[in-house]
Design a protein around this motif. Structure first.
Motif: not given
Length: 648
Positions: A147, A260, A264, A319-320, A322-324, A327-328, A333
């Protein structure tokens, strides 16, 4: 962060830990005696027996756990399901992790630690464990590898390296052993309850009652244990975050890792809850789900805002969300950020550096952004082939021996014979081959990084082989009956680090001596350093010696007297000087620097000499001594820092 002040603080925390432990034991003894008083009445004999029995159980439990951790940080990593990262791995996640750790090791001047991955852990977490840098283990979770991008992984590793450097790691592993004792009674109660089901009815109630009483006492032990861990650990995590920023000179990495964790679902939790409870004070993030008074880490949002003051809790919620759904991915990246390895050339062999004693003392165990950049450049300057040699199990020993082979052919022949007699023809032949193939044109600043890369492979050899290897190193160094300062320091550094790795709990202690108690040792060290730097000018050597003595013992007159044994006279000084109080070691580093730089300049060879001496005395220095202006580094900026992921 001042390394010497932090070492002194860690020593004070060790004393504080003993006091807190004694208070916890007293509280548990009082509770046990109260239970005995309720059950059997005021019988002095029974109360005394209960108190002594409780102290014995706690003491034996702590001694048992301390003994089980005596070999250093590796048992902790294995307990949590850690898997070692091979030196020759081609897995891109593992290769990137190893590159980051190697560069941070070179930047901070410590041996490359053993690297482990907690493969079953999806949360983002990490820890460093061990008694010293020589036996340290750095472990990260699989979630962190997958991640985090490289800047974020670098921030997490820098956070853990701060624990290695400032003494927290040593305190943390001792805390594990000590606290196990006060949890022993509760563990005994749970075991009795678990195995007491087979008793007959008349005995069952008594067994269950005893088990419940033990568990009640154990809950008190758990309370004290959590309070001690929280009290010792919480403030240190904020300092470690700040130290990581100081190391990497940017906040985005470690702040991104913390975001993160909050964004996450897996967070930083460890799946092995019981193990996470025991090591919670060692982790990068809260691993056991504790909160409030028992939390070993400050609130996550507080840690993020200390690094990114404009960040708000509602941003974490976004962010929670978005990443649900997506995930990054750390490696993707890296590509998007366009991280490119720097290409700065190494300084010329004859280039003189301009340094001052306070400057060098301030650099001890405090790698800055430019140090990390230079470490990256050093690693980049080592060819892939030579890197593979340093990290190959069968080639590491010949490579280190090749670093010690003499330029004169007649001496090399004697060295060849010494190697053959102890390790065989193949090792001697390989050492000669490596010297001819790689080392004749090797920049002197790359010798110690090469040895550092070989160190993790060397210490995994069986103990008898390591003993034979160290004997061979000694014989190769003394083959011409003359020992240069580099030969002596490299051999001594190898011996110190390898022997500490074999038995770390025995060798590492916080020192308490003051400079006035080791006058003769200081005189010997400074005389050897002064003579080695000025072999053909006795007057200049004396001035160098006096410059060093003026730093450490300004009111004492200890005449300059170069020892007849030369560099080998240092055998008698290492142990007393290594036992100095941490703040006295700061003065010592300034004194050595003053002796080496008395003429205002230091050669590259002298800077390497200073680093090896400091390494033996557990005062690790970054790879280069001359500091760039703030923001300078290698002139590459943040966007092209540290990406070796595609290099190998």
């Amino acid at each position: 962060m001042n390394f010497f002040e932090e070492q002194a603080r860690a020593r004070r925390n060790s004393t504080r830990l003993v006091v807190l432990f004694a208070l916890a034991v007293l509280g548990i003894v009082v509770m046990v005696d109260l239970l005995v008083l309720v059950m059997v009445g005021p019988r002095p004999g029974a109360l005394l027996a209960a108190a002594l029995g409780t102290v014995a159980v706690i003491g034996l439990g702590s001694l048992f756990r301390i003994a089980s951790l005596r070999s250093g940080g590796e048992p902790v990593a294995l307990q949590l399901g850690g898997v070692p990262v091979p030196e020759d791995t081609r897995d891109p996640h593992l290769r990137r992790l190893r590159n980051v750790v190697e560069e941070m090791s070179i930047a901070s001047g410590v041996p490359v630690p053993k690297i482990y991955v907690l493969e079953q852990e999806a949360g983002i977490n990490a820890f460093a464990a061990g008694y010293s840098a020589s036996d340290a283990v750095v472990a990260v979770t699989r979630g962190a590898l997958e991640r985090l991008n490289r800047d974020e992984l670098q921030g997490v590793v820098a956070h853990e390296f701060s624990h290695v450097l400032n003494g927290d790691m040593r305190l943390n592993i001792r805390l594990m052993g000590v606290l196990f004792g006060i949890l022993m009674i509760g563990i005994i109660g749970r075991k009795i309850l678990l195995h007491g089901r087979g008793f007959r009815n008349s005995a069952t109630l008594a067994v269950i009652g005893a088990a419940l009483a033990a568990m009640a006492v154990g809950s008190l032990g758990m309370f004290f244990g959590r309070m001690i861990k929280a009290g010792v650990s919480r403030s240190r995590e904020m300092l470690a975050d700040a130290s990581a920023v100081q190391f990497t000179r940017q906040t985005a990495g470690i702040a991104g890792a913390l975001k993160k964790i909050g964004g996450l679902d897996a967070g930083s939790r460890l799946a092995h809850r019981e193990d996470a409870e025991e090591v919670s004070h060692m982790l990068f993030g809260e691993g056991a789900g504790l909160s409030g008074l028992f939390a070993t880490h400050p609130p996550l949002i507080k840690r993020i805002q200390a690094l990114d003051p404009g960040f708000r809790a509602e941003q974490l919620s976004r962010l929670q969300m978005k990443w649900r759904s997506l995930p990054p991915d750390g490696l993707q990246e890296d590509v998007a950020l366009g991280l490119v390895a720097p290409g700065e050339a190494l300084p010329g062999v004859d280039r003189a550096l301009s340094i001052t004693p306070p400057m060098v003392a301030a650099q001890v165990a405090q790698p800055r952004d430019e140090d990390y950049e230079r470490a990256h450049a050093l690693v980049s300057a080592i060819s892939d082939a030579l890197h593979d040699v340093a990290t190959h199990r069968e080639a590491a020993m010949p490579l280190v021996l090749a670093l010690l082979l003499d330029a004169r052919s007649d001496v090399r022949e004697r060295q060849h014979s010494e190697i053959v007699a102890r390790l065989g023809v193949s090792v001697a032949t390989e050492a000669a081959h490596l010297r001819e193939t790689y080392l004749l044109t090797l920049h002197p600043m790359l010798r110690l990084p090469l040895a550092a890369m070989a160190f993790p492979v060397l210490r995994r050899r069986p103990r008898p082989e390591l003993g034979t290897f160290l004997d061979t190193v000694h014989a190769v160094i003394h083959a011409d009956n003359r020992v240069s300062l580099f030969e002596y320091c490299l051999g001594r550094l190898l011996e110190v680090q390898l022997r500490e790795a074999l038995d770390p709990g025995r060798h590492i202690q916080f020192g308490r001596r003051k400079p006035g108690n080791v006058k003769s040792e200081f005189a010997t060290l400074l005389a050897v350093v002064a003579q080695a730097g000025n072999p053909d000018d006795a007057a200049q050597a004396q001035r160098a010696y006096l410059a060093g003595m003026q730093r450490v013992l300004p009111r004492d007159h200890v005449p300059y007297a170069p020892p007849a044994a030369g560099v080998q006279a240092l055998d008698a000084v290492w142990e007393p000087l290594d036992a100095l109080d941490p703040l006295a070691k700061q003065v010592m580093v300034e004194a050595i620097t003053a002796a080496i730089s008395h003429d205002g300049q230091v050669s590259v060879a002298e800077s390497e000499l200073l680093r090896t001496i400091c390494g033996v005395l557990h005062c690790p220095l970054p790879p280069t001594l001359e500091q760039s202006p703030r923001g300078g580094g290698l002139g590459q900026g943040r966007s092209d820092r540290g990406a070796l992921a595609g290099r190998r």
